[in-house]
Write an enzyme that holds these catalytic residues in place. Structure first.
Site, PDB file in Angstrom:
ATOM      1  N   GLU A  51      -6.002   7.713  -0.886  1.00 39.38           N
ATOM      2  CA  GLU A  51      -6.476   6.958   0.271  1.00 39.38           C
ATOM      3  C   GLU A  51      -6.186   5.474   0.107  1.00 39.38           C
ATOM      4  OE1 GLU A  51      -8.239  10.898   0.489  1.00 39.38           O
ATOM      5  OE2 GLU A  51      -7.983   9.503  -1.157  1.00 39.38           O
TER       6      GLU A  51
ATOM      7  N   HIS B  55      -7.572  16.432  -0.017  1.00 39.42           N
ATOM      8  CA  HIS B  55      -8.766  16.965   0.635  1.00 39.42           C
ATOM      9  C   HIS B  55      -9.265  15.964   1.680  1.00 39.42           C
ATOM     10  CE1 HIS B  55      -8.719  19.131  -3.200  1.00 39.42           C
ATOM     11  NE2 HIS B  55      -9.396  20.085  -2.567  1.00 39.42           N
TER      12      HIS B  55
ATOM     13  N   ASP C 268       6.220  -3.801  11.153  1.00 41.41           N
ATOM     14  CA  ASP C 268       6.388  -3.439  12.556  1.00 41.41           C
ATOM     15  C   ASP C 268       6.122  -4.626  13.477  1.00 41.41           C
ATOM     16  OD1 ASP C 268       6.736  -1.611  14.803  1.00 41.41           O
ATOM     17  OD2 ASP C 268       4.561  -1.782  15.056  1.00 41.41           O
TER      18      ASP C 268
END
Length: 161
Positions: free
Chosen positions: A118, A77, A132
């Site tokens: 989350e 959600h 990265d």
């Protein structure tokens, strides 16, 4: 076996209806890590990576990822987060020539659904951003394990690893 709530009566995916759940303060803490070589470790500690301050950029990436979780995890959600904190710890074993950065995310909300995804998304994106930014130095970095350490609030109660 408990009913899987993300499937409807036809066995197809659904987003769970949380409209009747009570709001409560919910907190989740997730942990991940990235193992790096000594050169990357020193660059991160000394702030000498050519792409910039690795941990600052990774920290912002983790916060942004927590806020975007419902856009990349299909059944999550969209929720209003009240706080996201990303912190780091260094673990060095000089004898074994092992260098590791531990990443912790604490995510908070006041709502009808939890923030475990989350928090897990935040630490994952943080680790991926470190990778990265440092991959030009060495691509042998190892991410993980990634895990939920703690969650509080909600109908299912508290969890502590």
């Amino acid at each position: 076996m408990a009913k899987l709530t993300h499937f409807n009566e036809q066995g197809r995916a659904q987003m769970v209806d949380i409209s009747r759940k009570e709001e409560s303060v919910r907190v989740a803490i997730a942990l991940s890590s990235i193992k790096v070589n000594k050169e990357i470790y020193e660059e991160i500690k000394n702030g000498t990576n050519k792409k910039g301050d690795v941990l600052s950029v990774a920290q912002v990436a983790g916060i942004m990822a927590a806020k975007q979780t419902s856009n990349i995890i299909p059944m999550c959600h969209p929720i209003s987060l009240t706080g996201v904190n990303i912190s780091f710890d260094y673990n060095v074993d000089n004898e074994a020539d092992q260098y590791e950065i531990t990443i912790q995310a604490e995510v908070k909300t006041k709502g009808s659904t939890g923030v475990e995804m989350e928090a897990l998304t935040a630490v994952s994106a943080t680790a991926l951003t470190i990778y990265d930014m440092c991959k030009a130095v060495d691509k042998n970095m190892i991410i993980g394990p990634t895990m939920l350490m703690k969650k509080t609030g909600g109908k299912s109660g508290d969890f502590l690893r």
